[in-house]
Design an enzyme around this catalytic site. Structure first.
Site, PDB file in Angstrom:
ATOM      1  N   GLN A 146       2.218  -6.291  -2.613  1.00  0.00           N
ATOM      2  CA  GLN A 146       2.959  -6.030  -1.655  1.00  0.00           C
ATOM      3  C   GLN A 146       3.552  -5.307  -1.799  1.00  0.00           C
ATOM      4  O   GLN A 146       4.468  -4.685  -2.090  1.00  0.00           O
ATOM      5  CB  GLN A 146       2.899  -7.571  -0.673  1.00  0.00           C
ATOM      6  CG  GLN A 146       1.173  -8.070  -0.552  1.00  0.00           C
ATOM      7  CD  GLN A 146       0.492  -8.853  -1.855  1.00  0.00           C
ATOM      8  OE1 GLN A 146       0.911  -9.815  -2.556  1.00  0.00           O
ATOM      9  NE2 GLN A 146      -0.714  -8.173  -2.308  1.00  0.00           N
ATOM     10  N   ASP A 150       0.604  -1.556  -0.132  1.00  0.00           N
ATOM     11  CA  ASP A 150      -0.024  -0.146  -0.136  1.00  0.00           C
ATOM     12  C   ASP A 150       0.905   1.304  -0.260  1.00  0.00           C
ATOM     13  O   ASP A 150       0.444   2.266   0.362  1.00  0.00           O
ATOM     14  CB  ASP A 150      -1.176  -0.007   1.317  1.00  0.00           C
ATOM     15  CG  ASP A 150      -2.212  -1.243   1.079  1.00  0.00           C
ATOM     16  OD1 ASP A 150      -2.018  -1.989   0.043  1.00  0.00           O
ATOM     17  OD2 ASP A 150      -1.819  -1.566   2.114  1.00  0.00           O
ATOM     18  N   LYS A 203       2.066   2.048  -5.236  1.00  0.00           N
ATOM     19  CA  LYS A 203       3.102   0.809  -6.283  1.00  0.00           C
ATOM     20  C   LYS A 203       2.155   1.238  -7.616  1.00  0.00           C
ATOM     21  O   LYS A 203       2.661   2.290  -9.029  1.00  0.00           O
ATOM     22  CB  LYS A 203       2.533  -0.459  -5.804  1.00  0.00           C
ATOM     23  CG  LYS A 203       4.002  -0.495  -5.477  1.00  0.00           C
ATOM     24  CD  LYS A 203       4.226  -1.629  -4.663  1.00  0.00           C
ATOM     25  CE  LYS A 203       2.912  -2.273  -4.569  1.00  0.00           C
ATOM     26  NZ  LYS A 203       2.972  -2.387  -3.079  1.00  0.00           N
ATOM     27  N   GLY A 216      -4.734  -5.045  -3.910  1.00  0.00           N
ATOM     28  CA  GLY A 216      -6.003  -3.908  -4.152  1.00  0.00           C
ATOM     29  C   GLY A 216      -5.063  -2.897  -4.876  1.00  0.00           C
ATOM     30  O   GLY A 216      -4.295  -1.609  -3.714  1.00  0.00           O
ATOM     31  N   HIS A 217      -5.161  -2.410  -5.819  1.00  0.00           N
ATOM     32  CA  HIS A 217      -4.543  -1.139  -6.449  1.00  0.00           C
ATOM     33  C   HIS A 217      -5.339   0.018  -6.744  1.00  0.00           C
ATOM     34  O   HIS A 217      -5.682  -0.515  -7.952  1.00  0.00           O
ATOM     35  CB  HIS A 217      -3.214  -1.483  -7.474  1.00  0.00           C
ATOM     36  CG  HIS A 217      -1.994  -2.436  -7.392  1.00  0.00           C
ATOM     37  ND1 HIS A 217      -1.616  -3.364  -7.834  1.00  0.00           N
ATOM     38  CD2 HIS A 217      -2.103  -2.572  -6.231  1.00  0.00           C
ATOM     39  CE1 HIS A 217      -0.247  -3.778  -6.963  1.00  0.00           C
ATOM     40  NE2 HIS A 217      -1.091  -3.761  -6.184  1.00  0.00           N
TER      41      HIS A 217
HETATM   42  P1  IMP Z   1      -2.723 -12.369   2.224  1.00  0.00           P
HETATM   43  O1  IMP Z   1      -1.570 -12.523   1.367  1.00  0.00           O
HETATM   44  O2  IMP Z   1      -4.138 -12.783   2.136  1.00  0.00           O
HETATM   45  O3  IMP Z   1      -2.246 -14.010   2.433  1.00  0.00           O
HETATM   46  O4  IMP Z   1      -1.960 -11.871   3.981  1.00  0.00           O
HETATM   47  C1  IMP Z   1      -0.913 -12.070   4.413  1.00  0.00           C
HETATM   48  C2  IMP Z   1      -0.425 -10.540   4.848  1.00  0.00           C
HETATM   49  O5  IMP Z   1      -0.517 -10.454   3.841  1.00  0.00           O
HETATM   50  C3  IMP Z   1      -1.678 -10.390   5.897  1.00  0.00           C
HETATM   51  O6  IMP Z   1      -1.142  -9.387   6.255  1.00  0.00           O
HETATM   52  C4  IMP Z   1      -2.202  -9.241   4.705  1.00  0.00           C
HETATM   53  O7  IMP Z   1      -2.820  -8.204   5.261  1.00  0.00           O
HETATM   54  C5  IMP Z   1      -1.427  -8.552   3.896  1.00  0.00           C
HETATM   55  N1  IMP Z   1      -1.471  -8.330   2.576  1.00  0.00           N
HETATM   56  C6  IMP Z   1      -1.489  -8.995   1.332  1.00  0.00           C
HETATM   57  N2  IMP Z   1      -2.179  -8.212   0.038  1.00  0.00           N
HETATM   58  C7  IMP Z   1      -1.341  -7.120   0.816  1.00  0.00           C
HETATM   59  C8  IMP Z   1      -1.335  -5.602  -0.067  1.00  0.00           C
HETATM   60  O8  IMP Z   1      -1.783  -5.974  -0.836  1.00  0.00           O
HETATM   61  N3  IMP Z   1      -1.199  -4.753   1.405  1.00  0.00           N
HETATM   62  C9  IMP Z   1      -1.389  -4.698   2.014  1.00  0.00           C
HETATM   63  N4  IMP Z   1      -1.291  -5.744   2.392  1.00  0.00           N
HETATM   64  C10 IMP Z   1      -1.452  -7.216   1.961  1.00  0.00           C
END
Ligand code: IMP
Length: 423
Positions: free
Chosen positions: A224, A13, A16, A40-41
């Protein structure tokens, strides 16, 4: 221009998508190399907001080819929904999307297990996005995964699929008390998917390296951030892929020799979603204010993001791992109005000064802060570095010095135009 790479340097977040959109005007091909619909972009163009989960945000340029790389885990329902949403907003993406034939398919049972796993009484809660990401990558590592190319193979339906579904059913029934998978229905669904997806599939390593050799400009887009990296992040509170430079190469098949710039997207403060250590986190009213001004709510889950002050050690860690050649500093406008802005310039851990981001006992880290005078002016319309208030310039130059990587862009608002280019 060759191949440029965009990575997040914090916990995701960082903004990007906005920079990717800004930089992809000169890009022929944009490649998303890891993750899935957990990302989520958000991009704003001419006051219109677009949210992407799987498709690279460069799709907003009408000529850009968008590749979903082999390092991704792709939920086909989410993908088709995204394509249709774009079409309803007048953007035709279908002909410009390529999907790596070695990307993994994310199916409903992955999502179900992710949700159930997060809810196990006294279980390990990661705070995942519940999109099935870790479960799908787990299957990939355990060799229970289904790749896009498998959908086109009769042998797969005959030999591997029944075994995979029978194993996953046993897990669903015996561990989670759920219904078994309907194997016949699933096979029918996968065969229908094969028809819908086959026109999109490419051998991405061959395709991309040939296009690069013919002079095309390629942008590799990470999702991420470095601190959520499976190996270099705050394990186990991480995602299940490598958003870092190593992951960009394995997730796209592009040769490391083609890489030119590695741009680290870095927010002027820090946020994270989900559980896990966060040394510079702030709480209470102070946090609420920053969250509100920065609109720090997840674009995939809507969860309020945890917020904190800029952490130099995090970005230095990221600069080392990724080989950053430049930094794009985002959301500088959000810090307007403060009397004092805090920056963690180093750490103490159990009474000792350390000069790296630790791998364990991260909760025992105490940040060492330096305070910078803030600015009151609204900087969202500023177009050049020299027109920023003196204290804002001083803040940026100090961060650059601490990190040791040049800041080449500063974002001062969500729109494409609210970007200052330096040097
Ligand atoms: P997962 O990727 O859904 O397995 O989540 C694992 C961790 O990564 C959690 O803390 C999520 O909140 C974090 N996470 C996954 N995708 C994003 C993103 O796009 N932005 C911020 N945090 C993310």
């Amino acid at each position: 221009m060759g191949v440029n790479l965009i990575v997040g340097t914090q916990w995701g977040d960082e903004g990007k998508a906005k920079l990717i959109d800004y930089l992809s005007g000169d890009t022929d091909i944009i490649v998303r190399y890891q993750g899935g619909a957990n990302a989520g972009h958000t991009v704003e163009v001419n006051g219109k907001k677009y949210v992407f989960h799987l498709i690279p945000s460069g799709v907003l340029y009408p000529e850009t080819i968008c590749v979903l790389g082999g390092g991704m885990v792709i939920d086909p329902e989410a993908l088709f929904e995204e394509i249709e949403n774009l079409e309803s907003q007048g953007i035709s993406a279908r002909d410009r999307i390529r999907i790596a034939d070695n990307a993994h398919l994310l199916l409903p049972y992955h999502k179900l297990i992710d949700i159930k796993r997060e809810e196990i009484p006294n279980g390990q809660v990661i705070g995942t996005t519940r999109r099935g990401i870790g479960v799908c990558y787990g299957d990939k590592v355990n060799r229970w995964g289904i790749r896009m190319g498998d959908l086109l193979c009769e042998d797969f339906y005959r030999e591997r699929l029944p075994k995979i579904l029978s194993f996953k059913s046993r897990v669903l029934v015996n561990v989670y008390g759920e219904e078994p998978i309907d194997a016949a229905e699933t096979e029918k669904y996968l065969r229908s998917l094969a028809e819908k997806l086959k026109g999109f599939l490419v051998n991405s390593s061959y395709y991309l390296n040939m296009e690069i050799a013919s002079g095309k400009n390629v942008l590799l887009e990470g999702a991420q951030g470095t601190m959520l990296d499976l190996d270099f992040g705050t394990y186990p509170y991480v995602t299940s892929s490598n958003p870092t430079t190593g992951g960009a190469l394995t997730g796209s098949g592009v040769s490391f020799q083609s890489l030119q710039e590695v741009i680290g997207i870095t927010k002027a403060y820090v946020t994270r979603v989900g559980e896990g250590p966060f040394p510079t986190e702030i709480h209470g009213e102070e946090a609420e204010h920053l969250r509100k001004v920065g609109n720090e709510y997840g674009s995939t889950t809507g969860r309020p993001r945890r917020v904190g002050w800029f952490d130099v050690e995090v970005v230095r860690h990221s600069a080392r791992i990724n080989g950053l050649t430049s930094i794009a500093l985002t959301k500088l406008d959000v810090l307007g109005g403060y009397d004092t802005i805090r920056v963690a310039v180093g750490y103490e851990q159990e009474g000792k000064r350390i000069s790296y981001f630790p791998t364990y006992n991260i909760g025992k880290v105490t940040p060492i802060y330096e305070d910078f005078p803030g600015w009151k002016e609204d900087i969202s319309g500023v177009k050049s570095f020299n027109d920023l208030p003196k204290n804002a310039r001083r803040f940026v130059l100090s961060l650059e010095k601490f990190i040791g990587v040049p800041v080449r862009w500063i974002s001062v608002g969500p729109g494409r135009d609210s970007t200052i280019k330096l040097k």
